[in-house]
Motif scaffolding. Structure first.
Motif, PDB file in Angstrom:
ATOM      1  N   GLU A 145     -13.318  62.719  89.443  1.00 48.90           N
ATOM      2  CA  GLU A 145     -13.246  63.241  90.458  1.00 48.90           C
ATOM      3  C   GLU A 145     -14.088  65.142  89.787  1.00 48.90           C
ATOM      4  O   GLU A 145     -13.897  65.720  89.120  1.00 48.90           O
ATOM      5  CB  GLU A 145     -11.935  64.140  90.989  1.00 48.90           C
ATOM      6  CG  GLU A 145     -11.971  65.750  91.766  1.00 48.90           C
ATOM      7  CD  GLU A 145     -10.014  65.566  92.692  1.00 48.90           C
ATOM      8  OE1 GLU A 145     -10.139  65.855  93.210  1.00 48.90           O
ATOM      9  OE2 GLU A 145      -9.499  64.220  91.305  1.00 48.90           O
ATOM     10  N   ILE A 146     -15.227  65.274  90.591  1.00 48.26           N
ATOM     11  CA  ILE A 146     -15.936  66.383  90.611  1.00 48.26           C
ATOM     12  C   ILE A 146     -16.394  68.160  91.247  1.00 48.26           C
ATOM     13  O   ILE A 146     -15.995  66.860  92.837  1.00 48.26           O
ATOM     14  CB  ILE A 146     -17.763  66.285  90.101  1.00 48.26           C
ATOM     15  CG1 ILE A 146     -17.628  64.936  88.959  1.00 48.26           C
ATOM     16  CG2 ILE A 146     -18.331  67.327  89.954  1.00 48.26           C
ATOM     17  CD1 ILE A 146     -18.853  64.621  88.746  1.00 48.26           C
ATOM     18  N   ALA A 190     -23.949  68.599  91.035  1.00 40.59           N
ATOM     19  CA  ALA A 190     -22.213  67.966  90.329  1.00 40.59           C
ATOM     20  C   ALA A 190     -22.236  67.116  91.970  1.00 40.59           C
ATOM     21  O   ALA A 190     -20.831  66.473  91.730  1.00 40.59           O
ATOM     22  CB  ALA A 190     -21.867  69.420  90.641  1.00 40.59           C
ATOM     23  N   HIS A 191     -22.830  67.547  93.239  1.00 39.88           N
ATOM     24  CA  HIS A 191     -22.697  66.837  94.622  1.00 39.88           C
ATOM     25  C   HIS A 191     -22.985  65.098  94.236  1.00 39.88           C
ATOM     26  O   HIS A 191     -22.083  64.194  94.620  1.00 39.88           O
ATOM     27  CB  HIS A 191     -22.356  67.910  95.650  1.00 39.88           C
ATOM     28  CG  HIS A 191     -22.273  68.019  95.539  1.00 39.88           C
ATOM     29  ND1 HIS A 191     -20.090  68.890  95.746  1.00 39.88           N
ATOM     30  CD2 HIS A 191     -22.093  69.404  96.058  1.00 39.88           C
ATOM     31  CE1 HIS A 191     -20.189  69.807  96.305  1.00 39.88           C
ATOM     32  NE2 HIS A 191     -20.641  71.019  96.004  1.00 39.88           N
ATOM     33  N   LEU A 192     -24.797  65.024  93.738  1.00 36.84           N
ATOM     34  CA  LEU A 192     -24.506  63.652  94.152  1.00 36.84           C
ATOM     35  C   LEU A 192     -24.248  63.089  92.797  1.00 36.84           C
ATOM     36  O   LEU A 192     -24.180  61.634  92.616  1.00 36.84           O
ATOM     37  CB  LEU A 192     -26.310  64.233  93.182  1.00 36.84           C
ATOM     38  CG  LEU A 192     -27.163  63.290  92.729  1.00 36.84           C
ATOM     39  CD1 LEU A 192     -27.268  62.337  93.828  1.00 36.84           C
ATOM     40  CD2 LEU A 192     -28.569  63.503  92.091  1.00 36.84           C
ATOM     41  N   GLU A 193     -23.693  63.998  91.205  1.00 37.47           N
ATOM     42  CA  GLU A 193     -23.402  62.552  90.493  1.00 37.47           C
ATOM     43  C   GLU A 193     -21.735  62.570  91.174  1.00 37.47           C
ATOM     44  O   GLU A 193     -21.095  61.027  90.434  1.00 37.47           O
ATOM     45  CB  GLU A 193     -22.800  64.174  89.268  1.00 37.47           C
ATOM     46  CG  GLU A 193     -23.979  64.583  88.700  1.00 37.47           C
ATOM     47  CD  GLU A 193     -23.837  65.355  87.267  1.00 37.47           C
ATOM     48  OE1 GLU A 193     -23.117  66.034  86.540  1.00 37.47           O
ATOM     49  OE2 GLU A 193     -24.938  65.210  86.045  1.00 37.47           O
ATOM     50  N   ALA A 234     -13.921  66.829  86.326  1.00 37.94           N
ATOM     51  CA  ALA A 234     -14.710  68.290  85.712  1.00 37.94           C
ATOM     52  C   ALA A 234     -15.611  68.927  87.206  1.00 37.94           C
ATOM     53  O   ALA A 234     -15.693  69.005  88.301  1.00 37.94           O
ATOM     54  CB  ALA A 234     -15.865  67.635  85.926  1.00 37.94           C
ATOM     55  N   ALA A 235     -14.905  70.421  86.603  1.00 33.94           N
ATOM     56  CA  ALA A 235     -15.131  72.240  87.080  1.00 33.94           C
ATOM     57  C   ALA A 235     -16.042  72.205  86.729  1.00 33.94           C
ATOM     58  O   ALA A 235     -16.196  72.628  85.442  1.00 33.94           O
ATOM     59  CB  ALA A 235     -13.299  72.191  86.888  1.00 33.94           C
ATOM     60  N   VAL A 236     -17.405  72.575  88.631  1.00 33.46           N
ATOM     61  CA  VAL A 236     -18.309  73.543  88.156  1.00 33.46           C
ATOM     62  C   VAL A 236     -18.261  74.451  88.389  1.00 33.46           C
ATOM     63  O   VAL A 236     -18.321  74.699  89.451  1.00 33.46           O
ATOM     64  CB  VAL A 236     -19.334  72.083  88.704  1.00 33.46           C
ATOM     65  CG1 VAL A 236     -21.085  72.882  87.852  1.00 33.46           C
ATOM     66  CG2 VAL A 236     -19.858  70.474  87.364  1.00 33.46           C
TER      67      VAL A 236
END
Length: 139
Positions: A104-105, A93-96, A80-82
């Protein structure tokens, strides 16, 4: 507002969120994710988050509910690219990424949008239809 963004890889569901996201818009995103999961063994996502203010309560409940149903289905997700310049979105996003270790985010600033799209479009080793794309060139 939640709208789809075109992506050259058909295993990638890409969307842009801004303003207020409604339950109807979120349902369209969920439907697109589910369709991609049926068509591909592994999918990735791109979320471009710019001026997102909030989600309606119904959308938030739908998002949480759908997220919980996916905990047992994480093998279908790869990356997942944010894309964002918002610090609070980066922290979320880092928490997820810590919560969903199978996925992999990675966050990208808006100026690196093309790198985010390329990264999300990559498939895991062994997932290509042509063996040469996985690095195999014969014996």
């Amino acid at each position: 507002m939640l709208e789809f963004i075109s992506h050259p890889a058909d295993h990638v569901v890409a969307m842009k969120a801004g303003g207020v996201v409604t339950a109807r818009e979120l349902q369209r995103a969920i439907d697109a994710i589910e369709a991609a999961k049926k068509a591909h063994p592994t999918i990735s996502m791109v979320a471009e988050i710019d001026d997102l203010r909030w989600m309606t309560l119904t959308a938030l409940m739908k998002d949480i509910g759908y997220g919980l149903t996916q905990l047992g289905d994480l093998q279908h997700y790869y990356r997942a690219a944010v894309i964002t310049d918002r610090e609070w979105v980066k922290h979320l996003a880092h928490l997820e990424e810590r919560l969903f270790r199978a996925l992999e985010i990675r966050t990208f600033p808006k100026r690196e949008r093309s790198a985010a799209m390329a990264w999300a479009g990559e498939l895991p080793r062994g997932a290509h239809e042509e063996p040469e794309e996985d690095g195999y060139h014969g014996a």
